[in-house]
Each structure stands twice: as C-alpha cells, then as structure tokens.
Design a protein around this motif. Sequence first.
Motif, PDB file in Angstrom:
ATOM      1  N   PHE A 125     -67.512 -10.324 -25.929  1.00 10.63           N
ATOM      2  CA  PHE A 125     -67.484  -9.634 -24.638  1.00 10.63           C
ATOM      3  C   PHE A 125     -67.902  -8.170 -24.802  1.00 10.63           C
ATOM      4  CE2 PHE A 125     -63.942 -12.749 -23.290  1.00 10.63           C
ATOM      5  CZ  PHE A 125     -64.867 -13.623 -22.750  1.00 10.63           C
ATOM      6  N   GLU A 126     -67.366  -7.523 -25.818  1.00  9.80           N
ATOM      7  CA  GLU A 126     -67.654  -6.102 -26.015  1.00  9.80           C
ATOM      8  C   GLU A 126     -69.129  -5.857 -26.313  1.00  9.80           C
ATOM      9  OE1 GLU A 126     -64.886  -5.190 -29.105  1.00  9.80           O
ATOM     10  OE2 GLU A 126     -63.245  -4.728 -27.703  1.00  9.80           O
ATOM     11  N   LYS A 144     -56.617 -16.979 -19.770  1.00  9.03           N
ATOM     12  CA  LYS A 144     -56.604 -15.587 -20.227  1.00  9.03           C
ATOM     13  C   LYS A 144     -57.990 -15.158 -20.713  1.00  9.03           C
ATOM     14  CE  LYS A 144     -51.703 -15.788 -21.480  1.00  9.03           C
ATOM     15  NZ  LYS A 144     -50.725 -15.846 -22.583  1.00  9.03           N
ATOM     16  N   ILE A 145     -58.691 -16.052 -21.381  1.00  8.97           N
ATOM     17  CA  ILE A 145     -60.064 -15.756 -21.801  1.00  8.97           C
ATOM     18  C   ILE A 145     -60.940 -15.523 -20.573  1.00  8.97           C
ATOM     19  CG2 ILE A 145     -62.101 -16.709 -22.949  1.00  8.97           C
ATOM     20  CD1 ILE A 145     -60.089 -18.292 -24.746  1.00  8.97           C
ATOM     21  N   ALA A 146     -60.776 -16.372 -19.554  1.00  8.66           N
ATOM     22  CA  ALA A 146     -61.554 -16.214 -18.327  1.00  8.66           C
ATOM     23  C   ALA A 146     -61.249 -14.887 -17.643  1.00  8.66           C
ATOM     24  CB  ALA A 146     -61.272 -17.378 -17.374  1.00  8.66           C
ATOM     25  N   GLU A 158     -63.917 -11.813 -16.870  1.00  9.06           N
ATOM     26  CA  GLU A 158     -64.107 -11.195 -15.551  1.00  9.06           C
ATOM     27  C   GLU A 158     -64.240  -9.683 -15.651  1.00  9.06           C
ATOM     28  OE1 GLU A 158     -63.742 -11.362 -11.090  1.00  9.06           O
ATOM     29  OE2 GLU A 158     -64.613 -12.556 -12.695  1.00  9.06           O
ATOM     30  N   THR A 159     -63.521  -9.064 -16.578  1.00 18.36           N
ATOM     31  CA  THR A 159     -63.594  -7.602 -16.712  1.00 18.36           C
ATOM     32  C   THR A 159     -64.933  -7.151 -17.276  1.00 18.36           C
ATOM     33  OG1 THR A 159     -62.655  -7.518 -18.955  1.00 18.36           O
ATOM     34  CG2 THR A 159     -61.098  -7.536 -17.112  1.00 18.36           C
ATOM     35  N   TYR A 160     -65.709  -8.084 -17.843  1.00 17.23           N
ATOM     36  CA  TYR A 160     -67.058  -7.786 -18.333  1.00 17.23           C
ATOM     37  C   TYR A 160     -68.131  -8.347 -17.399  1.00 17.23           C
ATOM     38  CZ  TYR A 160     -64.865  -6.237 -22.654  1.00 17.23           C
ATOM     39  OH  TYR A 160     -64.099  -5.553 -23.584  1.00 17.23           O
ATOM     40  N   VAL A 195     -59.848 -20.433 -11.745  1.00 13.01           N
ATOM     41  CA  VAL A 195     -60.439 -19.135 -12.074  1.00 13.01           C
ATOM     42  C   VAL A 195     -61.419 -18.720 -10.985  1.00 13.01           C
ATOM     43  CG1 VAL A 195     -60.170 -19.519 -14.547  1.00 13.01           C
ATOM     44  CG2 VAL A 195     -62.332 -20.127 -13.446  1.00 13.01           C
ATOM     45  N   PRO A 196     -61.497 -17.425 -10.674  1.00 14.76           N
ATOM     46  CA  PRO A 196     -62.501 -16.980  -9.698  1.00 14.76           C
ATOM     47  C   PRO A 196     -63.909 -16.958 -10.262  1.00 14.76           C
ATOM     48  CG  PRO A 196     -61.235 -15.106 -10.500  1.00 14.76           C
ATOM     49  CD  PRO A 196     -60.581 -16.331 -11.070  1.00 14.76           C
ATOM     50  N   ASN A 197     -64.054 -16.661 -11.556  1.00 11.78           N
ATOM     51  CA  ASN A 197     -65.369 -16.442 -12.171  1.00 11.78           C
ATOM     52  C   ASN A 197     -65.895 -17.708 -12.846  1.00 11.78           C
ATOM     53  OD1 ASN A 197     -63.151 -15.930 -13.934  1.00 11.78           O
ATOM     54  ND2 ASN A 197     -64.479 -14.924 -15.405  1.00 11.78           N
TER      55      ASN A 197
END
Length: 391
Positions: free
Chosen positions: A282-283, A304-306, A310-312, A337-339
């Motif tokens: 992700f980073e 939690k992974i999803a 989402e933050t990325y 999940v929304p994403n």
Amino acid sequence: MPKIARIDDLHCDAGWRNFSFLKITTDDGIVGWSEYSENYGSKGLTGVIHALAATLVGQDPGPVERHSATLYALTRQAPGGMNQQAIAAIENALLDIKGKALGVPVSALFGGPVRERLPLYWSHCGTYRIARAAAMGVEPLRSLDQVERLGAEVARRGFKALKTNILRFDGAAPDLYMPGFTRSAGFPELNLDVRTLEAIRAEMAAFRAGAGPTTGILLDLNFNFKTEGYLRIARAIEPYDLFWLEIDSFDPQALADIRRASTPPIASCESLFGRRQFRPFFEAHAMDVAIVDVPWNGLIESLKIAAMAETYEMNVAPHNYYGHLSSLMSAHFCAAVPNFRIMEIDIDDVPWKDELVTRPPIIEQGELVLPTAPGWGADIDEAVVRKHPPK
C-alpha cells in the motif's frame, strides 16, 4: 452461554484437488462451517487447525475477535503461512456460528450489506479445459478458435469479465504455461522468451475477439516471471485493453515500477497474509486492486486489510478459486466493504460441486445474489461429501 464442543474436518474429491471443510459444533447444536485448502503448498494444514482449535474447546464461541487474537499470540513467533490459514479457518467457522446464533447473515455482523448483488468474473477461463476437461465433462480446449468461442460464451452469459492464465497452442499439444510453480520449462530462471510473448499476444487477441469490447479481460501471470518479463508483457498487451494484469511479487517496489511504466491496471497480493504484509505494498502504491484471500486471512482480518486499502484510494477483490462455501464466505466480504471492485468465481468445475452445499450460490446475469439466510447462507451436505472421498 453455549460452549464449543467439537472440532471436525471433512474432505472430498474435487477432480484435480480436494475440497476441505472445518466443522465446529457447540454444545447446544449450532454448527459453524468454513472452507480451507490443503492444496498448493499447504499440506498438513488440517493438523495445524486441530492443534490450535483444541485450545478453544469448552469456551464461548461468541467473542471471535478475542479468539483470533489469542491464536495469533500463540503463533507470534511463526506468523503467516499455515498458522494464519489455520486461524482463518477457525475464525470463519466461528463467524458462521455467531451469525446463526443471532439469526443474521455474516455480513450483517460488520454493518453490511453495502450491496446485495456482486459482479463476477469467470476465473480460470479456459485454464482447466486444457488438462481437466474430462473431470468436468466439457470439451477440451485445443485451439485459439475455441478460445474465441469461449470468450463469446462468457459475454453471452452476462459475466462482467473473464480471467485466464497463459494458455499456449504453439507446441505439439495445448499447454498451460506455469514455470513459477515448476509445471513448465523455464524454472527456476523465469525468463520471458519471444515465443511465449507471442503466445500471450495470440491468446489475448482471441479472447478479445470473442468477448467483444465491453467484457473485461484479466490475465493472471502468477509467479511466472521476473520484473523485466512482467514489464515486457504489460507493454505488449496494451492493445487489448485489459481489465487488469495480475502479478504475484514479494517486492512492492518492483511491482510499483511495473505499474508506473505500463498501461494495464495491476492487481496483486493474493499470496499475502495480514495487514503487516500488505502495508508495504500500500505504501508503495504498488497496485490498483488489492486481492485478499478470505480463507487464508479470515474474514475479520480481510475486512481490516480492505479498510487499510481504502485509505490509499484502492479497491479490493477476493481471491476465490475454491468451492461454493468459499464463494459464500467471499461474497460476505464483498458485501461488507465499501471499496469493492469485482468478485472472482470458478465456473468450470466438477459436476457434483453444487451438491456439496445445501444452497449453491445464485448467479443471475453474471452477478452473485447475496444470501439472506443466517451465517454464510448455506451448510455442507455431509452425505454428499462422503459420496466423494478425497484422493
């Protein structure tokens, strides 16, 4: 409060592999199911599951997060791998119990459903027909003309996309090219040669001709090349407008380099465990879609992974090449999940696959209809499992 009374495992023949199921029973008769897999690198997983699950017998099944955290702590010095797969199998079965005890679908335990119909892509499209056609009772795939007709079938049946592997028709016999798993010449160097590149181009052209311009095409390259080879393929298939190019890599920076230097969207990470392994990808903004394996990670960790994805500004898709119970588990992930991007499902399979569950997934016009029954929405039919003993 009910207590966990029994831990059982069941296995059945699924043609070229086995399907495996975990059954957790409470002392008041509630049964929770999950699907796991001992295929493809996880031999002995059943023993690990029993070793960890034995610590839960006699306990209340309700606090699932606490049980998962405890099992993670007990395996902290050997994280990921088969320990995480065992924790996931236990966690998923406990969630089925909790949903049934409360009379709600599992997705409702996590605020869902966000959506009740899930767009599907036909996974391993053509792949199993190369060498497994007899087990499935379908015509074997022997030519690029048949590939084109298969692409047309996917579109005609309403699936949003198809995913295939490297199918070769340029040799003495049709072949699935898979050196990353030692199943083809080219291991261990994993170099891309011109003939392989041309075979990939020909396959993509045939699928695009059959599927038409609006059906998505996904190409899964697995672990079959090094970074240089992946990049050459990504550039070579740009004319075919792929939905995504799927690449397995344990180097987030290498994957990010491919993504920035080519056009097709990149999907990856199906072989990773937990947020700690996903975080560097992700980073690095290494992919466009993060693929999460719910049977490997457990639904709670998958969510939690999803949330991290989402933050990325990244969507997720489940890794789902197992049986119907796994498809239902993955469906509740997609619904919560929304994403969400799109859901994977295997359409080609053994004829008795539907019989193994009490309610097979409902597919309408290429979309899976989310079950509304408590838990996952179906149970395993043990009598049918016993009719097909594992190999």
